[in-house]
Design a protein around this motif. Structure first.
Motif, PDB file in Angstrom:
ATOM      1  N   ALA A 122      51.906 -46.490  60.748  1.00 31.67           N
ATOM      2  CA  ALA A 122      51.785 -47.037  62.099  1.00 31.67           C
ATOM      3  C   ALA A 122      50.319 -47.015  62.505  1.00 31.67           C
ATOM      4  N   THR A 123      49.845 -48.119  63.048  1.00 27.32           N
ATOM      5  CA  THR A 123      48.427 -48.252  63.385  1.00 27.32           C
ATOM      6  C   THR A 123      48.189 -47.988  64.861  1.00 27.32           C
ATOM      7  N   GLY A 124      46.914 -48.009  65.274  1.00 26.89           N
ATOM      8  CA  GLY A 124      46.534 -47.641  66.635  1.00 26.89           C
ATOM      9  C   GLY A 124      46.737 -48.749  67.649  1.00 26.89           C
ATOM     10  N   LYS A 125      46.218 -48.509  68.869  1.00 33.43           N
ATOM     11  CA  LYS A 125      46.412 -49.472  69.947  1.00 33.43           C
ATOM     12  C   LYS A 125      45.277 -50.493  69.983  1.00 33.43           C
ATOM     13  N   GLY A 126      45.436 -51.475  70.853  1.00 38.36           N
ATOM     14  CA  GLY A 126      44.423 -52.522  70.984  1.00 38.36           C
ATOM     15  C   GLY A 126      44.924 -53.835  70.425  1.00 38.36           C
ATOM     16  N   LYS A 127      44.028 -54.596  69.803  1.00 39.39           N
ATOM     17  CA  LYS A 127      44.372 -55.915  69.278  1.00 39.39           C
ATOM     18  C   LYS A 127      44.649 -55.890  67.784  1.00 39.39           C
ATOM     19  N   VAL A 128      44.652 -54.702  67.178  1.00 42.72           N
ATOM     20  CA  VAL A 128      45.013 -54.628  65.767  1.00 42.72           C
ATOM     21  C   VAL A 128      46.510 -54.842  65.630  1.00 42.72           C
ATOM     22  N   ARG A 129      46.907 -55.469  64.543  1.00 46.02           N
ATOM     23  CA  ARG A 129      48.316 -55.758  64.323  1.00 46.02           C
ATOM     24  C   ARG A 129      48.823 -55.018  63.092  1.00 46.02           C
ATOM     25  N   THR A 130      50.023 -55.366  62.653  1.00 45.24           N
ATOM     26  CA  THR A 130      50.714 -54.633  61.602  1.00 45.24           C
ATOM     27  C   THR A 130      49.837 -54.397  60.376  1.00 45.24           C
ATOM     28  N   GLY A 131      49.622 -53.126  60.045  1.00 50.43           N
ATOM     29  CA  GLY A 131      48.898 -52.778  58.835  1.00 50.43           C
ATOM     30  C   GLY A 131      47.389 -52.816  58.936  1.00 50.43           C
ATOM     31  N   ILE A 132      46.842 -53.124  60.118  1.00 53.69           N
ATOM     32  CA  ILE A 132      45.390 -53.215  60.297  1.00 53.69           C
ATOM     33  C   ILE A 132      44.916 -52.012  61.118  1.00 53.69           C
ATOM     34  N   PHE A 133      43.886 -51.324  60.634  1.00 57.03           N
ATOM     35  CA  PHE A 133      43.370 -50.165  61.345  1.00 57.03           C
ATOM     36  C   PHE A 133      42.182 -50.517  62.243  1.00 57.03           C
ATOM     37  N   SER A 134      41.373 -51.496  61.831  1.00 59.24           N
ATOM     38  CA  SER A 134      40.195 -51.843  62.621  1.00 59.24           C
ATOM     39  C   SER A 134      39.818 -53.307  62.392  1.00 59.24           C
ATOM     40  N   ARG A 135      39.761 -54.080  63.475  1.00 59.38           N
ATOM     41  CA  ARG A 135      39.354 -55.475  63.342  1.00 59.38           C
ATOM     42  C   ARG A 135      37.884 -55.585  62.934  1.00 59.38           C
ATOM     43  N   ARG A 136      37.044 -54.783  63.533  1.00 66.62           N
ATOM     44  CA  ARG A 136      35.608 -54.881  63.238  1.00 66.62           C
ATOM     45  C   ARG A 136      35.320 -54.525  61.783  1.00 66.62           C
ATOM     46  N   HIS A 137      35.937 -53.471  61.292  1.00 66.04           N
ATOM     47  CA  HIS A 137      35.732 -53.106  59.898  1.00 66.04           C
ATOM     48  C   HIS A 137      36.319 -54.161  58.957  1.00 66.04           C
ATOM     49  N   LEU A 138      37.391 -54.814  59.398  1.00 62.25           N
ATOM     50  CA  LEU A 138      37.958 -55.889  58.585  1.00 62.25           C
ATOM     51  C   LEU A 138      36.942 -57.014  58.411  1.00 62.25           C
ATOM     52  N   LEU A 139      36.207 -57.329  59.486  1.00 63.11           N
ATOM     53  CA  LEU A 139      35.215 -58.399  59.424  1.00 63.11           C
ATOM     54  C   LEU A 139      33.970 -57.987  58.647  1.00 63.11           C
ATOM     55  N   THR A 140      33.569 -56.719  58.775  1.00 58.69           N
ATOM     56  CA  THR A 140      32.247 -56.328  58.258  1.00 58.69           C
ATOM     57  C   THR A 140      32.290 -55.447  57.014  1.00 58.69           C
ATOM     58  N   ALA A 141      33.448 -54.887  56.676  1.00 52.54           N
ATOM     59  CA  ALA A 141      33.500 -53.966  55.537  1.00 52.54           C
ATOM     60  C   ALA A 141      34.580 -54.310  54.525  1.00 52.54           C
ATOM     61  N   GLY A 142      35.523 -55.174  54.893  1.00 50.02           N
ATOM     62  CA  GLY A 142      36.512 -55.625  53.928  1.00 50.02           C
ATOM     63  C   GLY A 142      37.921 -55.129  54.182  1.00 50.02           C
ATOM     64  N   ILE A 143      38.855 -55.742  53.469  1.00 49.93           N
ATOM     65  CA  ILE A 143      40.278 -55.436  53.644  1.00 49.93           C
ATOM     66  C   ILE A 143      40.607 -54.019  53.207  1.00 49.93           C
ATOM     67  N   GLU A 144      40.037 -53.592  52.085  1.00 53.69           N
ATOM     68  CA  GLU A 144      40.467 -52.327  51.477  1.00 53.69           C
ATOM     69  C   GLU A 144      40.211 -51.119  52.367  1.00 53.69           C
ATOM     70  N   CYS A 145      39.130 -51.127  53.147  1.00 54.70           N
ATOM     71  CA  CYS A 145      38.808 -49.946  53.956  1.00 54.70           C
ATOM     72  C   CYS A 145      39.247 -50.070  55.403  1.00 54.70           C
ATOM     73  N   SER A 146      39.884 -51.164  55.772  1.00 54.67           N
ATOM     74  CA  SER A 146      40.251 -51.368  57.172  1.00 54.67           C
ATOM     75  C   SER A 146      41.746 -51.618  57.373  1.00 54.67           C
ATOM     76  N   THR A 147      42.501 -51.595  56.277  1.00 57.15           N
ATOM     77  CA  THR A 147      43.934 -51.884  56.353  1.00 57.15           C
ATOM     78  C   THR A 147      44.730 -50.865  55.541  1.00 57.15           C
ATOM     79  N   ALA A 148      46.038 -51.045  55.546  1.00 61.71           N
ATOM     80  CA  ALA A 148      46.932 -50.157  54.806  1.00 61.71           C
ATOM     81  C   ALA A 148      47.067 -50.549  53.337  1.00 61.71           C
ATOM     82  N   LEU A 149      46.271 -51.514  52.869  1.00 65.05           N
ATOM     83  CA  LEU A 149      46.417 -51.994  51.497  1.00 65.05           C
ATOM     84  C   LEU A 149      46.285 -50.879  50.450  1.00 65.05           C
ATOM     85  N   PRO A 150      45.301 -49.987  50.522  1.00 61.13           N
ATOM     86  CA  PRO A 150      45.220 -48.921  49.510  1.00 61.13           C
ATOM     87  C   PRO A 150      46.452 -48.017  49.514  1.00 61.13           C
TER      88      PRO A 150
END
Length: 272
Positions: A122-150
């Motif tokens: 389960a992820t945090g509050k805000g505008k992140v959606r299912t399986g996403i931990f951080s929108r900003r990190h998704l844009l600037t650091a990649g899927i692997e470190c910002s989502t539940a993929l690992p």
């Protein structure tokens, strides 16, 4: 785009053929690029290519959808509608659920067999959606470190069934209601009067709260606000869900152990 630790593109095959996904590359980082200039988006270059406001939200939305597609493909997941009653909210409440788990437990009134161990994320509050931990990190650091993929990849290796909640489906103000509805729909709900049961049967023993005796032990990753939501839910449903929980990992959680001072079993579990 994909690259290894040195930033060089790679199409390294999966030697073990563990995943069928065309995206799978355990030594890669999946990054966002500006195609025309072949520039990888980083924290330093973010404002140069993506303006704050509507543009940022739209690109973050598209990136989240792509990341979810990757997780669905690699994890063998599918969308499960929890609640689509428009009178209770504009958007439906959904969860990403292991397809085999869905087939066995929602299409069959009498499940043929236990699903086995379960990973609940389960992820945090805000505008992140299912399986996403951080929108900003998704844009600037990649899927692997910002989502539940690992976590999904590791769960598949260990043959865990995967369930990922979306507490923000109807906005962060309704996060607790969405979390509660999702857990009830996916794992059941049981009315309970603690005082009455203890009068009738005595207090719960340690043996009752032994997840390794359960046919489907549950491992939970609760990030940020979902940690607080989980603890609040367990304060009401510890008798039903706690015996199934083998471990909880809280990351940047908002919960407070003092909430559980009147729930001895739950407090002992969270302190262990």
């Amino acid at each position: 785009g994909r690259g290894n630790e040195e930033g060089v593109g790679t199409n390294a095959p999966n030697d073990e053929n563990r995943f069928q996904s065309r995206h799978y590359c355990p030594n890669c980082f999946t990054r966002l690029f500006h195609i025309e200039s072949n520039t990888m988006i980083s924290e330093e270059k973010l404002s140069r290519f993506i303006a704050n406001g509507a543009m940022y939200d739209e690109i973050a939305h598209l990136c989240q959808e792509h990341a979810q597609d990757v997780m669905i493909e690699e994890g063998g997941l599918g969308w499960k509608i929890i609640c689509d009653d428009s009178t209770k909210g504009k958007n439906p409440i959904r969860a990403l659920v292991d397809v085999e788990y869905q087939d066995n437990h929602f299409k069959n009134k009498r499940p043929a067999h236990s699903p086995g161990p379960i990973l609940l994320i389960a992820t945090g509050k805000g505008k992140v959606r299912t399986g996403i931990f951080s929108r900003r990190h998704l844009l600037t650091a990649g899927i692997e470190c910002s989502t539940a993929l690992p976590m999904i990849r590791e769960a598949k290796k260990r043959r865990l069934k995967i369930v990922i909640l979306d507490p923000n489906a109807r906005g962060d103000r309704n996060g607790m209601a969405a979390f509660e509805s999702s857990v009830r729909a996916l794992f059941g709900y049981k009315e309970w009067n603690r005082e009455q049961e203890e009068r009738d049967n005595g207090p719960r023993t340690a043996e009752y709260f032994n997840p390794y005796r359960h046919i489907s032990p549950m491992y939970i990753l609760a990030h940020s606000a979902s940690g607080g939501q989980l603890v609040r839910y367990l304060m009401d449903q510890a008798h039903h869900l706690l015996p199934q929980i083998a471990a909880i990992a809280f990351t940047d959680s908002t919960h407070n152990i003092q909430w559980t001072t009147k729930h001895e079993s739950l407090q002992r579990f969270l302190e262990s």
